[in-house]
Design a protein around this motif. Sequence first.
Motif, PDB file in Angstrom:
ATOM      1  N   ARG A 112      56.202  58.598  47.914  1.00 45.17           N
ATOM      2  CA  ARG A 112      55.643  57.277  47.356  1.00 45.17           C
ATOM      3  C   ARG A 112      54.251  57.553  46.814  1.00 45.17           C
ATOM      4  O   ARG A 112      53.863  56.646  46.023  1.00 45.17           O
ATOM      5  N   GLY A 113      53.621  58.258  47.426  1.00 44.79           N
ATOM      6  CA  GLY A 113      52.166  58.423  47.086  1.00 44.79           C
ATOM      7  C   GLY A 113      51.585  59.755  47.625  1.00 44.79           C
ATOM      8  O   GLY A 113      52.187  60.708  48.037  1.00 44.79           O
ATOM      9  N   VAL A 114      50.411  59.710  47.819  1.00 44.42           N
ATOM     10  CA  VAL A 114      49.450  60.758  48.248  1.00 44.42           C
ATOM     11  C   VAL A 114      49.673  60.969  49.842  1.00 44.42           C
ATOM     12  O   VAL A 114      50.061  59.990  50.353  1.00 44.42           O
ATOM     13  N   TYR A 115      49.290  62.016  50.276  1.00 35.36           N
ATOM     14  CA  TYR A 115      49.445  62.334  51.808  1.00 35.36           C
ATOM     15  C   TYR A 115      48.100  63.273  52.145  1.00 35.36           C
ATOM     16  O   TYR A 115      47.595  63.634  51.309  1.00 35.36           O
ATOM     17  N   GLN A 116      47.995  62.801  53.750  1.00 32.18           N
ATOM     18  CA  GLN A 116      46.841  63.703  54.207  1.00 32.18           C
ATOM     19  C   GLN A 116      47.193  65.079  54.492  1.00 32.18           C
ATOM     20  O   GLN A 116      48.237  65.506  54.526  1.00 32.18           O
ATOM     21  N   ARG A 137      30.468  62.512  51.918  1.00 26.61           N
ATOM     22  CA  ARG A 137      28.994  62.419  51.270  1.00 26.61           C
ATOM     23  C   ARG A 137      29.066  63.261  50.126  1.00 26.61           C
ATOM     24  O   ARG A 137      28.376  62.868  48.896  1.00 26.61           O
ATOM     25  N   THR A 138      29.948  64.068  49.856  1.00 20.66           N
ATOM     26  CA  THR A 138      29.751  65.125  48.740  1.00 20.66           C
ATOM     27  C   THR A 138      30.984  64.555  47.786  1.00 20.66           C
ATOM     28  O   THR A 138      31.154  65.615  46.681  1.00 20.66           O
ATOM     29  N   GLY A 139      31.643  63.568  47.848  1.00 16.82           N
ATOM     30  CA  GLY A 139      32.669  63.191  46.895  1.00 16.82           C
ATOM     31  C   GLY A 139      34.073  63.397  47.224  1.00 16.82           C
ATOM     32  O   GLY A 139      34.949  63.009  46.543  1.00 16.82           O
ATOM     33  N   GLN A 140      34.289  63.910  48.296  1.00 15.20           N
ATOM     34  CA  GLN A 140      35.540  64.449  48.614  1.00 15.20           C
ATOM     35  C   GLN A 140      36.533  63.241  49.097  1.00 15.20           C
ATOM     36  O   GLN A 140      35.798  62.373  49.602  1.00 15.20           O
ATOM     37  N   HIS A 141      37.451  63.249  48.439  1.00 17.42           N
ATOM     38  CA  HIS A 141      38.498  61.972  48.866  1.00 17.42           C
ATOM     39  C   HIS A 141      39.640  62.410  49.990  1.00 17.42           C
ATOM     40  O   HIS A 141      40.138  63.250  49.784  1.00 17.42           O
ATOM     41  N   ILE A 142      39.461  61.618  50.772  1.00 16.60           N
ATOM     42  CA  ILE A 142      40.385  61.679  52.014  1.00 16.60           C
ATOM     43  C   ILE A 142      40.861  60.214  52.245  1.00 16.60           C
ATOM     44  O   ILE A 142      40.610  59.149  52.400  1.00 16.60           O
ATOM     45  N   PRO A 143      42.296  60.223  51.854  1.00 18.75           N
ATOM     46  CA  PRO A 143      43.180  59.246  51.838  1.00 18.75           C
ATOM     47  C   PRO A 143      43.005  58.392  52.954  1.00 18.75           C
ATOM     48  O   PRO A 143      43.036  58.772  54.249  1.00 18.75           O
ATOM     49  N   GLY A 144      42.609  56.782  53.094  1.00 18.26           N
ATOM     50  CA  GLY A 144      42.459  56.121  54.287  1.00 18.26           C
ATOM     51  C   GLY A 144      41.163  56.064  55.026  1.00 18.26           C
ATOM     52  O   GLY A 144      40.921  55.553  55.905  1.00 18.26           O
ATOM     53  N   HIS A 145      40.415  57.090  54.622  1.00 22.74           N
ATOM     54  CA  HIS A 145      38.966  57.063  54.891  1.00 22.74           C
ATOM     55  C   HIS A 145      37.853  56.444  53.936  1.00 22.74           C
ATOM     56  O   HIS A 145      37.997  56.643  52.744  1.00 22.74           O
ATOM     57  N   ARG A 146      36.888  56.128  54.526  1.00 22.32           N
ATOM     58  CA  ARG A 146      35.682  55.361  53.400  1.00 22.32           C
ATOM     59  C   ARG A 146      34.587  56.068  54.073  1.00 22.32           C
ATOM     60  O   ARG A 146      34.418  56.485  55.391  1.00 22.32           O
ATOM     61  N   LEU A 147      33.541  56.155  53.214  1.00 21.95           N
ATOM     62  CA  LEU A 147      32.430  56.797  53.664  1.00 21.95           C
ATOM     63  C   LEU A 147      31.369  55.636  54.415  1.00 21.95           C
ATOM     64  O   LEU A 147      30.802  54.653  53.943  1.00 21.95           O
ATOM     65  N   ASP A 148      31.196  55.867  55.723  1.00 17.68           N
ATOM     66  CA  ASP A 148      30.530  55.001  56.544  1.00 17.68           C
ATOM     67  C   ASP A 148      29.183  55.824  57.093  1.00 17.68           C
ATOM     68  O   ASP A 148      29.259  56.391  58.254  1.00 17.68           O
ATOM     69  N   ASP A 149      28.393  55.830  56.209  1.00 15.56           N
ATOM     70  CA  ASP A 149      27.037  56.574  56.452  1.00 15.56           C
ATOM     71  C   ASP A 149      26.101  55.915  57.108  1.00 15.56           C
ATOM     72  O   ASP A 149      25.370  55.230  56.532  1.00 15.56           O
ATOM     73  N   PRO A 150      25.702  56.357  58.361  1.00 14.54           N
ATOM     74  CA  PRO A 150      24.611  55.562  59.082  1.00 14.54           C
ATOM     75  C   PRO A 150      23.219  55.747  58.687  1.00 14.54           C
ATOM     76  O   PRO A 150      22.429  55.015  58.860  1.00 14.54           O
ATOM     77  N   ASP A 151      23.008  56.941  57.955  1.00  6.36           N
ATOM     78  CA  ASP A 151      21.819  57.189  57.314  1.00  6.36           C
ATOM     79  C   ASP A 151      21.653  56.724  55.826  1.00  6.36           C
ATOM     80  O   ASP A 151      20.505  56.767  55.138  1.00  6.36           O
ATOM     81  N   GLU A 203      56.814  60.939  54.603  1.00  2.88           N
ATOM     82  CA  GLU A 203      56.430  59.729  55.284  1.00  2.88           C
ATOM     83  C   GLU A 203      54.750  59.343  55.252  1.00  2.88           C
ATOM     84  O   GLU A 203      54.415  58.379  56.062  1.00  2.88           O
ATOM     85  N   GLN A 204      54.250  60.192  54.380  1.00  3.93           N
ATOM     86  CA  GLN A 204      52.668  59.989  54.569  1.00  3.93           C
ATOM     87  C   GLN A 204      52.038  59.920  55.811  1.00  3.93           C
ATOM     88  O   GLN A 204      51.469  58.888  56.144  1.00  3.93           O
ATOM     89  N   ARG A 205      52.319  60.770  56.748  1.00  5.41           N
ATOM     90  CA  ARG A 205      51.776  60.616  58.146  1.00  5.41           C
ATOM     91  C   ARG A 205      50.275  60.883  58.096  1.00  5.41           C
ATOM     92  O   ARG A 205      49.505  61.599  57.355  1.00  5.41           O
ATOM     93  N   PRO A 206      49.611  60.059  59.108  1.00  6.91           N
ATOM     94  CA  PRO A 206      48.256  60.386  59.202  1.00  6.91           C
ATOM     95  C   PRO A 206      47.731  61.185  60.259  1.00  6.91           C
ATOM     96  O   PRO A 206      48.663  61.486  61.115  1.00  6.91           O
ATOM     97  N   HIS A 207      46.666  61.982  59.998  1.00  4.93           N
ATOM     98  CA  HIS A 207      46.114  62.739  60.864  1.00  4.93           C
ATOM     99  C   HIS A 207      44.747  62.569  61.221  1.00  4.93           C
ATOM    100  O   HIS A 207      44.055  62.251  60.228  1.00  4.93           O
ATOM    101  N   ASP A 208      44.260  62.613  62.491  1.00  2.00           N
ATOM    102  CA  ASP A 208      42.925  62.392  62.908  1.00  2.00           C
ATOM    103  C   ASP A 208      41.951  63.356  62.204  1.00  2.00           C
ATOM    104  O   ASP A 208      41.062  63.054  62.158  1.00  2.00           O
ATOM    105  N   ASP A 209      42.695  64.437  61.905  1.00  2.00           N
ATOM    106  CA  ASP A 209      41.645  65.480  61.084  1.00  2.00           C
ATOM    107  C   ASP A 209      41.942  65.689  59.816  1.00  2.00           C
ATOM    108  O   ASP A 209      41.670  66.871  59.128  1.00  2.00           O
TER     109      ASP A 209
END
Length: 769
Positions: free
Chosen positions: A374-378, A454-468, A338-344
């Motif tokens: 269907r695709g990748v999962y977290q 920041r180090t290139g890890q891919h987390i599906p559904g997440h984008r790098l929002d770097d305040p610095d 079901e490609q369930r999302p996880h907060d962590d």
Amino acid sequence: MRRPRPIREDVHPVSSERPLLVIEPATEQRDFRTEQLDADLVIVGGGLAGTCAAITAARAGIRVVLVQDRPVLGGNASSEVRLWALGATAQLSNNNRWSREGGVIDEILVENLFRNPEGNAVVVDTVLLEKVVSEPNITLLLNTAAVGVTKDGADIASVTAFCSQNSTRYELTAPLFCDASGDGVLGFLAGAAYRMGAESREEFGELFAPEEEFGALLGHSIYFYTKDVGVPVAFTPPGYALDDVTAIPRWRSFSTAEQGCRLWWIEYGGRLDTVHDTEAIKWELWKVVYGVWNHLKNSGRFPEAETLTLEWVGLIPGKRESRRFEGLYMLRQQDLVEQRPHDDAVGSGGWSIDLHPADGVFSEYAGSHHLHARGVYQVPYRCLVSRDVGNLFLAGRIISVTHVAFASTRVMVTSAHLGQAVGMAAAACVRDGVAPAQLTEPDRMRALQLDLLRTGQHIPGHRLDDPDDLARRARLSASSSFALSSLPGDGPAAPLDTSLAQLLPVPAGPVPQLGLTVDVAAPTTLRVELRTGNRPDDYTPDVVLASREFPLTPGPGQRLKLDLDTDVDEPRYVFLTLLRNEHVAVHTTLTRVTGLMSVRHRSTQEADPAVGRPRVEFWTPERRPGGHNLAVTADPPLRAWEVDSLVDGHARPTSHPNAWLAAVGDPAPSATLRWDSPQTIARVELTFDTDPDHPMETVLWGHLERTTPSCVRDYRLRVGDTVVAERSGNHQTRDTVTFDPPLVTDHLAVDVLAGHGSGPAAVVQLRCH
């Protein structure tokens, strides 16, 4: 004890700084030499998971001791076992587009491709060892096995390890420990809760699970390699070789063309204790391998085997399954399918749920039984932390998952990807003085996810929002940007012997007018559909947006205007789909463009509600040098490669390419950042396109390229007319330029000087700190 006597160089003319040592019999019991080592993190297990955890943690600034009980790193990926390393890309046999794992494992795979396109397992060893020994924060102990644990309450206080090669015992202390040993040696000695075998369907509601729990497991495999020496070679089998190869139900499948881990199904041991019976399992596998080779050489059925010699047989088996430890959460079938999302979420998986019969090579059943999502999962962080040993991380195939979910998460690149998350989490725990379980708190988890991205890890559904990131505050401009109006038809015509589709990134609103050129051999009707997935980043094209049939008459080079009048609600990929037609071939282009791909319908997984199997049509690309894009036209042009993509936080295609490309023919491709006031820049981090759809298997298959055509090879950073940094020969996904002293400027340009291919080279991310 007598005093050492000096060497007489007139008798033994060998220079030496160490005199002869003569030891009298001991009057009391001796013990091994013992060394005390203290670190921030002790990792037991040097497979890909432990290796990537160690490198990640060390680069994050903490001291690591990496304990590996073999002479090389890599585990099943090493030259001792020689299994190809794969993860979500899964040999391009699924719809997980652009899903190769990022970070350290991406760096390793890209480097191995560059150095080792032949797929030599010994070179894999050198790449891994070099990465580890180049980190000053890592102390590497090879040939060293963990043999004991002391505890302080519920936590591990120290680990005792022994190296048989130098007869030294190591006492290892640290506030944090990680078990990446495969069999869970550290967790077992520490008393952590674990499981072996399959849970019942009822326990977690998994439809793919058995009705009742059982203890059978996936088995071990041993591989062999052959070599043609050009002259006849005799083979006398050892006495222990299997003398009746027909005892293997699929014995007719053996051929001289199959070797190495193509014979992954030479598997055994699923009904035994895969920890304590490993030596017995190994002997049975040796019997099979030598019996198979005797059959190939001496049965008379394979004359081509006359000049073949047996070059290598594995000395240790590649293990698939043993212990799984209980963490703060147990991943299950529903999370994957079901490609369930996880907060962590801290990583991803994408291999199929791939279960094997317990009898392995002696089974009447197929060697594996797949269930594809269907695709990748977290994968959530909670699966990487022991629930009852407070300072123990879990990495590799032992993480907290059910037997069904394990059938997917067990593969090596997925394990390495999650090992990176453990390494970064350990660094966060040391930095903040907290226990692993405390990182599940929302603010700490967001900080961990940010560090990973920041180090290139891919987390599906997440984008790098770097305040610095100073680049996010800049105005961006470019010398030009690629727009898809037409691709030249200079490639081979692709027959529609199977259905063929072109992935296209379209903006929200009306889909542009599309066009193709086809060759037609006989009067026919071509059915064209515009498809998409059920999400903007879903690459299973089972949602039909528009469909038309085009009557065709015979003739080459016919232009088709595809009036597929439809809208899309948000930016997303659509599939321009040409259904199978034996009378039609479509023109293709040699131009390679980041974020563009053609795919073919290879097969379909039919739904089976009884086991939770969804219906999935598999549309997969062809490896380079094949798999050309279609020579498509678009009016108005598709403009999905604008310079703002450099700061959108994505390091790979998602719902659009997320990369900047200059226009074809731009003589001096350049992107510029401008700020309203001078900025102090200590480093610039760039991400390039090394095609995250390419699995880059470590061994076996071999590759026809050493570098990715769309990757930037040469570039420079410039302030006005002043070049402040220049790079040449890059082949990696990520590159960092540092300035000491820092650069102070209100503008900065990156000039793309050359790529590795003939098409436009892509810059995916540009970050300044």
